[in-house]
Design a protein around this motif. Structure first.
Motif, PDB file in Angstrom:
ATOM      1  N   ARG A  31      -9.596  -3.948   3.187  1.00 29.31           N
ATOM      2  CA  ARG A  31      -9.356  -3.232   1.929  1.00 29.31           C
ATOM      3  C   ARG A  31      -8.920  -4.183   0.824  1.00 29.31           C
ATOM      4  O   ARG A  31      -9.364  -4.083  -0.319  1.00 29.31           O
ATOM      5  N   GLN A  40       0.822  -1.207   0.000  1.00 30.35           N
ATOM      6  CA  GLN A  40       0.000   0.000   0.000  1.00 30.35           C
ATOM      7  C   GLN A  40       0.858   1.260   0.000  1.00 30.35           C
ATOM      8  O   GLN A  40       0.555   2.232  -0.697  1.00 30.35           O
ATOM      9  N   ARG A  41       1.941   1.246   0.748  1.00 32.45           N
ATOM     10  CA  ARG A  41       2.835   2.415   0.792  1.00 32.45           C
ATOM     11  C   ARG A  41       3.438   2.702  -0.579  1.00 32.45           C
ATOM     12  O   ARG A  41       3.776   3.846  -0.894  1.00 32.45           O
ATOM     13  N   GLU A  67      -7.848   3.946   0.033  1.00 35.76           N
ATOM     14  CA  GLU A  67      -6.657   4.795   0.089  1.00 35.76           C
ATOM     15  C   GLU A  67      -5.968   4.862  -1.266  1.00 35.76           C
ATOM     16  O   GLU A  67      -4.752   4.748  -1.388  1.00 35.76           O
ATOM     17  N   GLU A  68      -6.797   5.047  -2.300  1.00 38.11           N
ATOM     18  CA  GLU A  68      -6.293   5.248  -3.645  1.00 38.11           C
ATOM     19  C   GLU A  68      -6.427   6.719  -3.994  1.00 38.11           C
ATOM     20  O   GLU A  68      -7.347   7.402  -3.530  1.00 38.11           O
ATOM     21  N   ILE A  92      -6.578  -3.240   6.890  1.00 37.91           N
ATOM     22  CA  ILE A  92      -5.856  -3.463   5.641  1.00 37.91           C
ATOM     23  C   ILE A  92      -6.318  -4.754   4.969  1.00 37.91           C
ATOM     24  O   ILE A  92      -6.414  -4.832   3.738  1.00 37.91           O
ATOM     25  N   LEU A 100      -1.346  -1.757  -3.634  1.00 37.03           N
ATOM     26  CA  LEU A 100      -2.306  -2.585  -2.913  1.00 37.03           C
ATOM     27  C   LEU A 100      -3.178  -3.417  -3.847  1.00 37.03           C
ATOM     28  O   LEU A 100      -3.434  -4.597  -3.560  1.00 37.03           O
TER      29      LEU A 100
END
Length: 451
Positions: free
Chosen positions: A366, A332-333, A447-448, A363, A337
Motif C-alpha cells: 500500500r 495508517q491507524r 484503506e482510505e 502494508i 499513511l
C-alpha cells in the motif's frame, strides 16, 4: 460513497472539470499580469505540464469565481498536486479587459494567496520574483505578500505593510491589524479595536477570541476555544507568538501554512506540536526533516514517534521490514499513511523482498502504491500471491491489492489472479460496475475513506 456533495467531492469535481475543459485551439494573445506563473518543469518524473491554452473559452469572471471557491484546506495529496499545478501554470487568459480596471493582477493575487495559505511558499516567491516591481503594489498582490511574510517567519514585514496601507479595513486587513497588535504585545489595543468593530462576521473567530481574552485580565488557562473554527494564518501567527495550540488543532479546518507555523512554535513542547506538524507535513507545508526531528525528540512518548525511532535503530533487512511495517501501520491507524509513504520512501525503494515478509507485505505494498515508485510494489504483490494458498491474510488482501497494482502499472499485472478478482469486480453497484470497481478498489485497497 453516498454523499457526493461533500467538500472533497466538490473540490475534485471543480478542479477536474476545469482541467479537462481546456479546449484545443490557436494560441491566445500574449500573457498579461494575471497569466504569470511558473515555466513548465522539464523533469520527466513530474506530471506533464498543463497546456498554455488551458483557460481558453473560460471567461475571467468564471475563473474569478473558481478562485474564490478554492478550499483553504486540501489534505488529499493528488488533489493538492492538481490544485498546485493549476495555481502555478503560466497560461494566457481569454482576450478582454479585467472585470474592472482596478482588478488587473487580482487573479494572480488570488492564486498566490491560495498558494501561501496552503504553505507553498517557494512557489509564491518564484512567481512574485517574475512580477515587475511597479506592479507589486496591486491590492491582491500586497495581500499575498503579507501572507507570505507571515508564513516565512517575518511578521514585522507583514505588519509594516499593514502600517503603510491607507484606506478602510475589510475583514482581511482588520484581521492582519489585530494580529499585528497582538504580536507587538498591544493586546489591550487589539481588544479595543475589536469592540469598535460593529460587524465581526468577516473576522476569524479564533482571532477574535484571542484578541478578547489576551486584552483582558482573564487567565489563558481556561481559554474557551471555539470548536470547529479554522486556523487562519494571522491567528496561527498569534498562537505561535503566545505559545498556544488549540486542543486537537490538527483536526480543525486549517491551512497548511497555519499548521506549519504552530509546528514551529518555539515555546511549545515537542509532543504537543507533533500532531500539527503531521497535519502540516501531510499537506506539503512542512519539510519532512522537521517532522523527523520532532519524532526523534518525542520518542517513546507517542506511538508513531516510537515506531519511527525503532525503525531508525533497525540496521538489518529483516528488522527493517518489521519496523517499517509497524511504522506504516501506526500511521495508517491515524489516517496518515500517505504521509508515512512519503517520509519512508527512500527505505521503501531500497527494501529487499524477503520470503518471510508475508505478514508485512500488504502494508508495504500500500505504501509503495501511494508513493512515486508504484512499480516496486509488483514483487510484493507476487509474494502475497505465492503465499495466498496457505495464508488466510494474504488471500484476503490479494484481490484489492492486485487491482491496485493493475491501476498502477498496467497490463503487465493483468495475470495477477484474474479468477480471484472476478467476484470483486462484480460487487460494486450500478450505473457502471466496471468503472466503479476500480474506484472502490483504489480507495478500499489503500484503506482510505471514500469521498
Amino acid at each position: 460513497m453516498k454523499n457526493w456533495q461533500n467538500s472533497r467531492s466538490r473540490t475534485a469535481a471543480l478542479l477536474l472539470v476545469l482541467l479537462t475543459g481546456a479546449a484545443q485551439g490557436a494560441s491566445l494573445p500574449p500573457a498579461d499580469l494575471d497569466a504569470l506563473g511558473l515555466p513548465p518543469v522539464t523533469d520527466p518524473t513530474a506530471p506533464p505540464p498543463l497546456p498554455p491554452d488551458l483557460w481558453q473559452d473560460t471567461s475571467r469572471q468564471t475563473l474569478a469565481q473558481f478562485l474564490q471557491r478554492l478550499p483553504r484546506d486540501i489534505p488529499s495529496v493528488p488533489l493538492r498536486s492538481l490544485a498546485r499545478r493549476l495555481m502555478t501554470v503560466e497560461a494566457d487568459l481569454p482576450p478582454g479587459p479585467p472585470i474592472q480596471p482596478s482588478d488587473a493582477g487580482a487573479l494572480l493575487g488570488a492564486r498566490l494567496i491560495a498558494l501561501a495559505q496552503w504553505g507553498d511558499g517557494p512557489a509564491v516567491d518564484a512567481i512574485l520574483a517574475r512580477v515587475p516591481s511597479r506592479r507589486l503594489t496591486q491590492e491582491d498582490l500586497i495581500r499575498a505578500q503579507v501572507l507570505r511574510s507571515f508564513t516565512s517567519g517575518q511578521p514585522e514585514d507583514a505588519c509594516a505593510r499593514q502600517d503603510q496601507r491607507q484606506g478602510p479595513d475589510d475583514g482581511f486587513w482588520l484581521g492582519v491589524r489585530i494580529a499585528c497588535l497582538l504580536i507587538r504585545d498591544q493586546a489591550k489595543e487589539a481588544a479595543a479595536l475589536l469592540k469598535q468593530t460593529r460587524d465581526q462576521t468577516a473576522l476569524n473567530p479564533l482571532l477574535s477570541m484571542l484578541a478578547e481574552r489576551l486584552g483582558s485580565t482573564k487567565s489563558l488557562a481556561d481559554l474557551p476555544w471555539p470548536e470547529g473554527q479554522p486556523i487562519s494564518v494571522p491567528s496561527a501567527v498569534v498562537l505561535r507568538t503566545y505559545g498556544l495550540i488549540p486542543p486537537k488543532a490538527e483536526t480543525l479546518d486549517g491551512m497548511g501554512a497555519g499548521f506549519a507555523l504552530l509546528a514551529d512554535a518555539p515555546t511549545v513542547p515537542a509532543a504537543q506540536r507533533l500532531p500539527v506538524a503531521e497535519a502540516a507535513a501531510l499537506r506539503g507545508a512542512l519539510p519532512l526533516a522537521v517532522l523527523d526531528r520532532l519524532y526523534r525528540e518525542v520518542g517513546a512518548g507517542q506511538d508513531r514517534a516510537a515506531a519511527h525511532v525503532a525503525l531508525l535503530r533497525a540496521t538489518q533487512p529483516p528488522q527493517q521490514v518489521v519496523a517499517l511495517a509497524d511504522a506504516l501501520m501506526s500511521a495508517q491507524r491515524a489516517g496518515l499513511l500517505p504521509l508515512a509513504a512519503k517520509l519512508y520512501a527512500p527505505l521503501l525503494r531500497a527494501l529487499p523482498v524477503l520470503p518471510g515478509a508475508v505478514p508485512q507485505a500488504s502494508i508495504i505494498t500500500r505504501a509503495l502504491l501511494l508513493g512515486d515508485t508504484p512499480r516496486l510494489a509488483a514483487p510484493w504483490v507476487s509474494l502475497l500471491r505465492r503465499a495466498a494458498e496457505k495464508d488466510a491474510g494474504a488471500r484476503a488482501d490479494l484481490p484489492r491489492l492486485a487491482i491496485l497494482a493493475r491501476l498502477a502499472f498496467g497490463e503487465e499485472a493483468a495475470l495477477l489472479d484474474t479468477p480471484l478478482l472476478q467476484d470483486w469486480a462484480e460487487t460494486p453497484p450500478a450505473p457502471d460496475p466496471a468503472l466503479m470497481s476500480l474506484v472502490f478498489a483504489a480507495f478500499d485497497g489503500l484503506e482510505e475513506p471514500l469521498p
